[in-house]
Design a protein around this motif. Structure first.
Motif, PDB file in Angstrom:
ATOM      1  N   GLN A  25       0.854  -1.190   0.000  1.00 32.64           N
ATOM      2  CA  GLN A  25       0.000   0.000   0.000  1.00 32.64           C
ATOM      3  C   GLN A  25       0.885   1.232   0.000  1.00 32.64           C
ATOM      4  O   GLN A  25       2.061   1.166   0.303  1.00 32.64           O
ATOM      5  CB  GLN A  25      -0.945   0.008   1.184  1.00 32.64           C
ATOM      6  N   SER A  27       0.721   5.113   1.486  1.00 30.17           N
ATOM      7  CA  SER A  27       0.035   6.136   2.282  1.00 30.17           C
ATOM      8  C   SER A  27       0.237   7.499   1.650  1.00 30.17           C
ATOM      9  O   SER A  27       1.125   7.696   0.803  1.00 30.17           O
ATOM     10  CB  SER A  27       0.577   6.139   3.718  1.00 30.17           C
ATOM     11  N   ASP A  30       3.755   8.663   2.442  1.00 35.35           N
ATOM     12  CA  ASP A  30       4.761   8.023   1.588  1.00 35.35           C
ATOM     13  C   ASP A  30       4.705   8.601   0.176  1.00 35.35           C
ATOM     14  O   ASP A  30       5.739   8.830  -0.449  1.00 35.35           O
ATOM     15  CB  ASP A  30       4.559   6.510   1.539  1.00 35.35           C
ATOM     16  N   PRO A  56       4.634  11.193   9.702  1.00 33.09           N
ATOM     17  CA  PRO A  56       3.859  11.322   8.463  1.00 33.09           C
ATOM     18  C   PRO A  56       3.222  12.703   8.311  1.00 33.09           C
ATOM     19  O   PRO A  56       3.230  13.275   7.216  1.00 33.09           O
ATOM     20  CB  PRO A  56       2.813  10.213   8.579  1.00 33.09           C
TER      21      PRO A  56
END
Length: 82
Positions: A25, A27, A30, A56
Motif C-alpha cells: 500500500q 500512504s 509516503d 507522516p
C-alpha cells in the motif's frame, strides 16, 4: 509490483504521477515523500527534504509548504509479472 497513481497539485496546478513500487500500500505521507524526491531530489539544498525521523504529518506539511498539496493515492493496479 503494484503501480500507484497519485493525483496532486503542484503550485496549484493539477498533476498526476504513476509510481511502480514494491509495497502492498502507499500512504499519503509516503506518496508525499516520493513526490518531494521527484520534484526536489536534484536540488542543491538538501534542507528541503524532511528529516529521516519526521512523522507522516510532518512530511505532508513539508510537502504542502513546497507547493505539493491535495495528494491522493487514487488506486493501485497490480500489473503482469515481469
Amino acid at each position: 509490483m503494484p503501480d500507484y497513481l497519485v493525483d496532486y497539485r503542484y503550485n496549484g496546478e493539477p498533476r498526476s504521477h504513476r509510481f511502480d513500487l514494491n509495497a502492498p500500500q502507499l500512504s499519503v505521507a509516503d506518496a508525499a515523500m516520493h513526490l518531494l524526491q521527484l520534484h526536489f531530489g536534484d536540488s542543491e539544498n538538501s534542507l528541503i527534504m524532511p528529516n529521516a525521523d519526521a512523522s507522516p504529518d510532518q512530511v505532508v506539511e513539508q510537502a504542502g509548504q513546497l507547493g505539493l498539496t491535495d495528494i491522493k493515492v487514487t488506486h493501485a493496479v497490480t500489473g503482469e509479472p515481469r
